[in-house]
Design a protein around this motif. Structure first.
Motif, short mmCIF file in Angstrom:
data_model
loop_
_atom_site.label_atom_id
_atom_site.label_comp_id
_atom_site.label_asym_id
_atom_site.label_seq_id
_atom_site.Cartn_x
_atom_site.Cartn_y
_atom_site.Cartn_z
N LYS A 8 0.82 -1.20 0.00
CA LYS A 8 0.00 0.00 0.00
C LYS A 8 0.86 1.26 0.00
O LYS A 8 0.58 2.22 -0.73
CB LYS A 8 -0.93 0.01 1.21
CG LYS A 8 -2.07 -0.97 1.10
CD LYS A 8 -2.98 -0.86 2.31
CE LYS A 8 -4.14 -1.83 2.22
NZ LYS A 8 -5.05 -1.70 3.36
N ILE A 9 1.91 1.27 0.79
CA ILE A 9 2.80 2.43 0.84
C ILE A 9 3.52 2.60 -0.49
O ILE A 9 3.68 3.71 -1.00
CB ILE A 9 3.79 2.31 2.02
CG1 ILE A 9 3.03 2.44 3.34
CG2 ILE A 9 4.89 3.35 1.92
CD1 ILE A 9 3.86 2.17 4.56
N GLY A 10 3.94 1.49 -1.09
CA GLY A 10 4.59 1.56 -2.40
C GLY A 10 3.66 2.10 -3.46
O GLY A 10 4.06 2.94 -4.28
N CYS A 11 2.41 1.65 -3.46
CA CYS A 11 1.42 2.17 -4.41
C CYS A 11 1.14 3.64 -4.18
O CYS A 11 0.94 4.41 -5.12
CB CYS A 11 0.13 1.36 -4.33
SG CYS A 11 0.26 -0.30 -5.00
N LEU A 12 1.12 4.06 -2.92
CA LEU A 12 0.89 5.45 -2.59
C LEU A 12 1.99 6.34 -3.17
O LEU A 12 1.72 7.36 -3.81
CB LEU A 12 0.83 5.63 -1.07
CG LEU A 12 0.61 7.04 -0.56
CD1 LEU A 12 -0.82 7.48 -0.84
CD2 LEU A 12 0.88 7.09 0.93
N ALA A 14 4.06 5.51 -5.63
CA ALA A 14 4.02 5.41 -7.09
C ALA A 14 2.95 6.33 -7.67
O ALA A 14 3.18 7.02 -8.68
CB ALA A 14 3.76 3.97 -7.51
N LEU A 15 1.81 6.39 -7.03
CA LEU A 15 0.73 7.27 -7.49
C LEU A 15 1.14 8.73 -7.34
O LEU A 15 0.87 9.55 -8.21
CB LEU A 15 -0.54 6.98 -6.69
CG LEU A 15 -1.80 7.72 -7.12
CD1 LEU A 15 -2.17 7.35 -8.55
CD2 LEU A 15 -2.94 7.38 -6.19
N LEU A 16 1.81 9.07 -6.25
CA LEU A 16 2.28 10.43 -6.04
C LEU A 16 3.28 10.84 -7.12
O LEU A 16 3.16 11.91 -7.73
CB LEU A 16 2.93 10.57 -4.66
CG LEU A 16 3.57 11.91 -4.35
CD1 LEU A 16 2.51 12.98 -4.20
CD2 LEU A 16 4.43 11.81 -3.12
N ILE A 17 4.24 10.00 -7.40
CA ILE A 17 5.27 10.30 -8.40
C ILE A 17 4.65 10.39 -9.80
O ILE A 17 4.97 11.29 -10.58
CB ILE A 17 6.40 9.27 -8.35
CG1 ILE A 17 7.19 9.44 -7.05
CG2 ILE A 17 7.32 9.38 -9.56
CD1 ILE A 17 8.17 8.34 -6.77
N LEU A 18 3.73 9.49 -10.12
CA LEU A 18 3.07 9.51 -11.42
C LEU A 18 2.24 10.78 -11.59
O LEU A 18 2.29 11.43 -12.64
CB LEU A 18 2.18 8.27 -11.58
CG LEU A 18 1.44 8.13 -12.89
CD1 LEU A 18 2.44 7.89 -14.02
CD2 LEU A 18 0.45 6.99 -12.81
#
Length: 93
Positions: A8-12, A14-18
């Motif tokens: 979940k933290i990794g997806c968070l 990744a979404l922020l950077i994207l």
């Protein structure tokens, strides 16, 4: 459980950077700079700005409407209950 939190933290992140990457891309292109635009380009950028503002306003109002409807429904039920109690009292007297 720890793997799920890590995912979940990794997806968070990744979404922020994207989101930041896609949002900052137009800064790199001269076509998107307001001070360098004239005529038709300025109108297109203005239209795009209006569309994006409408999307944000629509999403905000949709979010507020859903919460307001939940609160209104419970208040209407309370009002109906009070109305029925008051009506019974008037009819019995």
């Amino acid at each position: 459980m720890e793997a799920l939190v890590g995912a979940k933290i990794g997806c968070l992140f990744a979404l922020l950077i994207l989101t930041l990457g896609c949002g900052l891309i137009p800064i790199c292109f001269k076509w998107f700079r307001i001070d360098a635009t004239t005529g038709c380009r300025r109108q297109v950028l203005s239209l795009l700005g209006c569309i994006s503002a409408g999307v944000f306003l629509g999403a905000g109002f949709m979010h507020m409407t859903a919460e307001a409807l939940e609160g209104i429904e419970s208040e209407i039920q309370k009002f109906i209950g009070q109305y029925r109690k008051g009506r019974k009292l008037l009819c019995c007297c």
